[in-house]
Enzyme design. Sequence first.
Site, PDB file in Angstrom:
ATOM      1  N   ASP A  98      37.375  46.411  43.378  1.00 34.34           N
ATOM      2  CA  ASP A  98      37.170  46.420  41.708  1.00 34.34           C
ATOM      3  C   ASP A  98      36.880  47.968  41.175  1.00 34.34           C
ATOM      4  O   ASP A  98      36.897  47.886  39.983  1.00 34.34           O
ATOM      5  CB  ASP A  98      35.958  45.649  41.565  1.00 34.34           C
ATOM      6  N   GLN A 138      33.425  38.185  42.079  1.00 32.54           N
ATOM      7  CA  GLN A 138      33.729  37.599  40.743  1.00 32.54           C
ATOM      8  C   GLN A 138      32.452  37.839  39.977  1.00 32.54           C
ATOM      9  O   GLN A 138      31.420  37.029  40.348  1.00 32.54           O
ATOM     10  CB  GLN A 138      34.414  36.272  40.737  1.00 32.54           C
ATOM     11  N   LYS A 166      44.209  35.782  41.438  1.00 30.26           N
ATOM     12  CA  LYS A 166      44.345  36.869  42.393  1.00 30.26           C
ATOM     13  C   LYS A 166      44.768  36.284  43.886  1.00 30.26           C
ATOM     14  O   LYS A 166      45.506  37.027  44.430  1.00 30.26           O
ATOM     15  CB  LYS A 166      42.849  37.500  42.468  1.00 30.26           C
TER      16      LYS A 166
HETATM   17  N1  GUN Z   1      34.977  39.420  35.749  1.00 32.34           N
HETATM   18  C1  GUN Z   1      35.879  39.923  34.678  1.00 32.34           C
HETATM   19  N2  GUN Z   1      36.736  40.901  35.210  1.00 32.34           N
HETATM   20  C2  GUN Z   1      36.463  40.980  36.300  1.00 32.34           C
HETATM   21  C3  GUN Z   1      36.944  42.140  37.440  1.00 32.34           C
HETATM   22  O1  GUN Z   1      38.023  42.713  36.937  1.00 32.34           O
HETATM   23  N3  GUN Z   1      36.481  41.833  38.585  1.00 32.34           N
HETATM   24  C4  GUN Z   1      35.305  41.072  38.804  1.00 32.34           C
HETATM   25  N4  GUN Z   1      34.964  40.981  40.263  1.00 32.34           N
HETATM   26  N5  GUN Z   1      34.893  40.253  38.150  1.00 32.34           N
HETATM   27  C5  GUN Z   1      35.322  40.109  36.914  1.00 32.34           C
END
Ligand code: GUN
Length: 296
Positions: free
Chosen positions: A120, A97, A53
């Site tokens: 998110d 995350q 990211k």
């Molecule tokens: N863990 C797995 N997929 C995601 C996501 O799209 N965002 C976040 N913050 N954590 C994750």
Amino acid sequence: MSFQLIDGKLVAKAIKDGLKPRIKALKDKGIVPGLAAVLVGDDPASATYVNSKAKACQKLGIYSEVIRKEASITQKELAEIIKTLNENTNIHGILVQSPLPKHIDELAITLIINPEKDVDGFHPFNVGMMFLGRETLLPCTPHGILNLLEYYNINPDGKEVVVVGRSNIVGKPVASLLTQKSKMGNATVTIAHSHTKNLPLITQRADILIVAIGKPEVITSNMVKEGAIIIDVGVNRVDDENAKKGYRLVGDVDFEDCKNKASYITPVPGGVGPMTIAMLMTNTVIAAENSWEQTG
Ligand code: GUN
């Protein structure tokens, strides 16, 4: 049957390229979109996602910060980090995350994030708005799946969609979006999960089969209708002595077994994964644009 590979890298690139003029327009107004990612603990998969990211931000000229904290962090300490990021005008998007350590109340943390910075799309305000079919920051993986289908001119209208998996991150929101009375909606959606009886009977009904259960290669060709469109959200690490890293990535779908029954199928990696990141970049740009509209 010959199948067409759904190329998530290609579509993600097109989406990210489309953001470039918007990022430039923001910069012309003195705004650099900014994303903060909070990574707690030392889960290697989470670290890989967060690094990807941050790298995507760097390539697009989006400012990014990664805040790394030990798994022993307290609820209060993590809450304070979020509150500080909410106040930081250089940060338009905040993501924490997932998964978080067991002692952390994840929902309580999500509730602290300013919904306008919730890139998110996990905050209950944004979840609710999405459920109502209102414009809001949409969850990245479900929105990415809709964009993949759109790019390949696959219209869900009237189709039988089976979603395998009922997670808050993928299964439930993608089912909600596909049932909306909207351009990429109007599907007839069934959600299957661990308590579903006779799963193959259900999955065989699917014109579009979306699988997000996090178990390696559990969907096999006997569970798939001839000509189905298969979207595989799973990213599973399986041991592989011959691979450089000692593991390889596979989806929730047995790709080799299913591909010849499919009309379209996503690979793993290179299918849904890159789309999640592209939609995160999109949400960060939207959040920055919205911040300017409010203060500019
Ligand atoms: N863990 C797995 N997929 C995601 C996501 O799209 N965002 C976040 N913050 N954590 C994750």
